[in-house]
Design a protein around this motif. Structure first.
Motif, PDB file in Angstrom:
ATOM      1  N   THR A  34       0.954  -0.919   0.127  1.00  7.79           N
ATOM      2  CA  THR A  34      -0.443   0.046   0.039  1.00  7.79           C
ATOM      3  C   THR A  34       0.591   1.150  -0.011  1.00  7.79           C
ATOM      4  O   THR A  34       0.651   2.096  -1.113  1.00  7.79           O
ATOM      5  CB  THR A  34      -1.014  -0.262   0.592  1.00  7.79           C
ATOM      6  OG1 THR A  34      -1.569  -1.070   1.144  1.00  7.79           O
ATOM      7  CG2 THR A  34      -2.361   1.244   1.217  1.00  7.79           C
ATOM      8  N   LYS A  35       2.179   1.238   1.154  1.00  5.25           N
ATOM      9  CA  LYS A  35       2.995   2.368   1.043  1.00  5.25           C
ATOM     10  C   LYS A  35       3.668   2.943  -0.625  1.00  5.25           C
ATOM     11  O   LYS A  35       3.521   3.361  -0.945  1.00  5.25           O
ATOM     12  CB  LYS A  35       3.869   2.362   2.459  1.00  5.25           C
ATOM     13  CG  LYS A  35       3.217   2.645   3.207  1.00  5.25           C
ATOM     14  CD  LYS A  35       3.171   3.768   4.117  1.00  5.25           C
ATOM     15  CE  LYS A  35       1.837   3.611   5.498  1.00  5.25           C
ATOM     16  NZ  LYS A  35       1.556   4.879   5.139  1.00  5.25           N
ATOM     17  N   LEU A  36       3.851   1.926  -0.986  1.00  4.69           N
ATOM     18  CA  LEU A  36       4.932   1.738  -2.065  1.00  4.69           C
ATOM     19  C   LEU A  36       3.924   2.039  -2.938  1.00  4.69           C
ATOM     20  O   LEU A  36       4.437   2.903  -4.153  1.00  4.69           O
ATOM     21  CB  LEU A  36       5.249  -0.363  -2.565  1.00  4.69           C
ATOM     22  CG  LEU A  36       5.815   0.194  -4.171  1.00  4.69           C
ATOM     23  CD1 LEU A  36       7.269   0.866  -3.855  1.00  4.69           C
ATOM     24  CD2 LEU A  36       6.146  -1.423  -4.040  1.00  4.69           C
ATOM     25  N   LEU A  43       5.168  10.178  -7.663  1.00  7.45           N
ATOM     26  CA  LEU A  43       6.510   9.945  -7.868  1.00  7.45           C
ATOM     27  C   LEU A  43       6.247  10.300  -9.842  1.00  7.45           C
ATOM     28  O   LEU A  43       7.237  11.300 -10.200  1.00  7.45           O
ATOM     29  CB  LEU A  43       7.940   8.901  -7.592  1.00  7.45           C
ATOM     30  CG  LEU A  43       8.470   8.716  -6.002  1.00  7.45           C
ATOM     31  CD1 LEU A  43       9.069   7.542  -6.437  1.00  7.45           C
ATOM     32  CD2 LEU A  43       8.902  10.044  -6.711  1.00  7.45           C
ATOM     33  N   LYS A  44       5.523   9.431 -10.161  1.00  9.65           N
ATOM     34  CA  LYS A  44       5.254   9.383 -11.038  1.00  9.65           C
ATOM     35  C   LYS A  44       4.770  10.869 -12.505  1.00  9.65           C
ATOM     36  O   LYS A  44       5.931  10.725 -13.154  1.00  9.65           O
ATOM     37  CB  LYS A  44       4.330   8.035 -11.028  1.00  9.65           C
ATOM     38  CG  LYS A  44       3.949   7.700 -13.414  1.00  9.65           C
ATOM     39  CD  LYS A  44       2.693   6.617 -13.315  1.00  9.65           C
ATOM     40  CE  LYS A  44       2.687   6.417 -15.205  1.00  9.65           C
ATOM     41  NZ  LYS A  44       1.849   5.096 -15.064  1.00  9.65           N
ATOM     42  N   PRO A  45       4.052  11.515 -11.867  1.00  7.76           N
ATOM     43  CA  PRO A  45       3.783  13.069 -12.538  1.00  7.76           C
ATOM     44  C   PRO A  45       5.181  13.794 -12.338  1.00  7.76           C
ATOM     45  O   PRO A  45       5.378  14.372 -13.109  1.00  7.76           O
ATOM     46  CB  PRO A  45       2.837  13.080 -11.458  1.00  7.76           C
ATOM     47  CG  PRO A  45       2.174  12.384 -10.671  1.00  7.76           C
ATOM     48  CD  PRO A  45       2.762  11.407 -10.471  1.00  7.76           C
ATOM     49  N   LYS A  46       6.033  13.415 -11.573  1.00  9.52           N
ATOM     50  CA  LYS A  46       6.986  14.444 -11.622  1.00  9.52           C
ATOM     51  C   LYS A  46       7.760  14.350 -12.761  1.00  9.52           C
ATOM     52  O   LYS A  46       9.000  14.448 -12.662  1.00  9.52           O
ATOM     53  CB  LYS A  46       8.596  13.853  -9.888  1.00  9.52           C
ATOM     54  CG  LYS A  46       7.214  14.356  -8.927  1.00  9.52           C
ATOM     55  CD  LYS A  46       7.340  15.607  -8.614  1.00  9.52           C
ATOM     56  CE  LYS A  46       6.595  15.860  -6.788  1.00  9.52           C
ATOM     57  NZ  LYS A  46       5.087  16.509  -6.651  1.00  9.52           N
ATOM     58  N   GLU A  90      11.959  11.059 -19.516  1.00 10.27           N
ATOM     59  CA  GLU A  90      10.844  10.139 -19.020  1.00 10.27           C
ATOM     60  C   GLU A  90      10.810   8.549 -18.991  1.00 10.27           C
ATOM     61  O   GLU A  90      10.298   8.502 -18.040  1.00 10.27           O
ATOM     62  CB  GLU A  90       9.842  10.712 -20.373  1.00 10.27           C
ATOM     63  CG  GLU A  90       8.649  10.179 -19.677  1.00 10.27           C
ATOM     64  CD  GLU A  90       7.884  10.601 -20.989  1.00 10.27           C
ATOM     65  OE1 GLU A  90       6.529  11.113 -20.200  1.00 10.27           O
ATOM     66  OE2 GLU A  90       8.157  11.518 -21.775  1.00 10.27           O
ATOM     67  N   ASP A  91      12.057   8.162 -20.035  1.00 15.73           N
ATOM     68  CA  ASP A  91      11.941   6.716 -19.549  1.00 15.73           C
ATOM     69  C   ASP A  91      12.703   6.119 -18.622  1.00 15.73           C
ATOM     70  O   ASP A  91      12.030   5.195 -17.309  1.00 15.73           O
ATOM     71  CB  ASP A  91      12.728   6.390 -20.975  1.00 15.73           C
ATOM     72  CG  ASP A  91      12.080   5.800 -22.010  1.00 15.73           C
ATOM     73  OD1 ASP A  91      10.790   6.432 -21.706  1.00 15.73           O
ATOM     74  OD2 ASP A  91      12.680   5.911 -22.449  1.00 15.73           O
ATOM     75  N   ASP A  92      13.466   6.802 -17.902  1.00 14.34           N
ATOM     76  CA  ASP A  92      15.000   6.847 -16.658  1.00 14.34           C
ATOM     77  C   ASP A  92      14.005   6.831 -15.426  1.00 14.34           C
ATOM     78  O   ASP A  92      13.777   5.974 -14.513  1.00 14.34           O
ATOM     79  CB  ASP A  92      16.137   7.671 -16.812  1.00 14.34           C
ATOM     80  CG  ASP A  92      17.074   7.150 -17.908  1.00 14.34           C
ATOM     81  OD1 ASP A  92      16.606   6.548 -18.035  1.00 14.34           O
ATOM     82  OD2 ASP A  92      17.747   8.345 -17.839  1.00 14.34           O
ATOM     83  N   GLY A  93      12.763   8.410 -15.370  1.00 19.36           N
ATOM     84  CA  GLY A  93      11.926   8.211 -15.099  1.00 19.36           C
ATOM     85  C   GLY A  93      11.027   7.126 -14.015  1.00 19.36           C
ATOM     86  O   GLY A  93      10.331   6.673 -13.131  1.00 19.36           O
ATOM     87  N   GLU A  94      10.158   6.431 -14.991  1.00 16.19           N
ATOM     88  CA  GLU A  94       9.633   5.863 -14.944  1.00 16.19           C
ATOM     89  C   GLU A  94      10.008   4.240 -14.891  1.00 16.19           C
ATOM     90  O   GLU A  94       9.706   3.750 -13.688  1.00 16.19           O
ATOM     91  CB  GLU A  94       8.974   5.042 -17.382  1.00 16.19           C
ATOM     92  CG  GLU A  94       7.632   4.089 -16.883  1.00 16.19           C
ATOM     93  CD  GLU A  94       6.482   4.336 -16.148  1.00 16.19           C
ATOM     94  OE1 GLU A  94       6.022   3.379 -15.498  1.00 16.19           O
ATOM     95  OE2 GLU A  94       6.218   6.098 -16.086  1.00 16.19           O
ATOM     96  N   THR A  95      11.653   4.122 -15.210  1.00 18.77           N
ATOM     97  CA  THR A  95      12.702   3.194 -14.739  1.00 18.77           C
ATOM     98  C   THR A  95      12.990   2.599 -12.937  1.00 18.77           C
ATOM     99  O   THR A  95      12.073   2.200 -12.398  1.00 18.77           O
ATOM    100  CB  THR A  95      13.634   2.752 -15.290  1.00 18.77           C
ATOM    101  OG1 THR A  95      13.451   2.718 -17.144  1.00 18.77           O
ATOM    102  CG2 THR A  95      14.345   1.048 -14.766  1.00 18.77           C
ATOM    103  N   SER A  99      11.183   0.444 -10.164  1.00 24.69           N
ATOM    104  CA  SER A  99      12.425  -0.260  -9.557  1.00 24.69           C
ATOM    105  C   SER A  99      11.873  -0.220  -7.850  1.00 24.69           C
ATOM    106  O   SER A  99      12.446  -1.429  -7.601  1.00 24.69           O
ATOM    107  CB  SER A  99      13.385   0.762  -9.340  1.00 24.69           C
ATOM    108  OG  SER A  99      13.700   1.754  -8.605  1.00 24.69           O
ATOM    109  N   PHE A 100      11.430  -0.118  -7.455  1.00 24.50           N
ATOM    110  CA  PHE A 100      10.739  -0.163  -6.069  1.00 24.50           C
ATOM    111  C   PHE A 100       9.779  -1.680  -5.719  1.00 24.50           C
ATOM    112  O   PHE A 100       8.974  -1.720  -7.016  1.00 24.50           O
ATOM    113  CB  PHE A 100       9.754   1.247  -5.556  1.00 24.50           C
ATOM    114  CG  PHE A 100      10.677   2.754  -5.197  1.00 24.50           C
ATOM    115  CD1 PHE A 100      11.682   2.352  -4.439  1.00 24.50           C
ATOM    116  CD2 PHE A 100      10.475   3.228  -6.357  1.00 24.50           C
ATOM    117  CE1 PHE A 100      12.060   3.751  -4.459  1.00 24.50           C
ATOM    118  CE2 PHE A 100      11.469   4.419  -5.833  1.00 24.50           C
ATOM    119  CZ  PHE A 100      11.992   4.775  -5.441  1.00 24.50           C
TER     120      PHE A 100
END
Length: 103
Positions: A34-36, A43-46, A90-95, A99-100
């Motif tokens: 849930t926390k994850l 984080l995703k919109p960032k 954008e790809d790095d952010g998505e990765t 990764s969590f």
């Protein structure tokens, strides 16, 4: 007092301990999941570059048609490199967000 006696009677029962461990693990995993998911949603919109990309496209198209010849080609090359960096970021952010993981 009989309840306390029953608890003390089963305190060393390996099956009960295993069940308690499993219940604890399940509860902790659900809590962590849930926390994850909350962290991912924050984080995703960032890392989304849509608004930046739209603004850059407007600026680039205005600039691109303001030049001719070699200057226009050089500018087109820089615009292309910038676009590739945006896609890469954008790809790095998505990765990064993906990764969590929970165990």
């Amino acid at each position: 007092m009989t309840t306390l006696d029953k608890l003390l009677e089963h305190k060393d029962d390996p099956m009960r301990k295993q069940l308690q461990r499993q219940m604890l693990k399940t509860g902790m995993t659900q809590g962590a999941s849930t926390k994850l998911e909350q962290v991912r949603n924050i984080l995703k919109p960032k890392f989304e570059m849509n608004t930046i990309q739209e603004e850059l496209n407007e600026v680039y198209s205005s600039l691109l048609y303001s030049f001719e010849g070699k200057a226009q080609k050089a500018l087109a090359q820089r615009i292309s490199e910038s676009a590739q960096r945006i896609v890469s970021a954008e790809d790095d952010g998505e990765t990064f967000v993906k990764s969590f993981k929970t165990r």
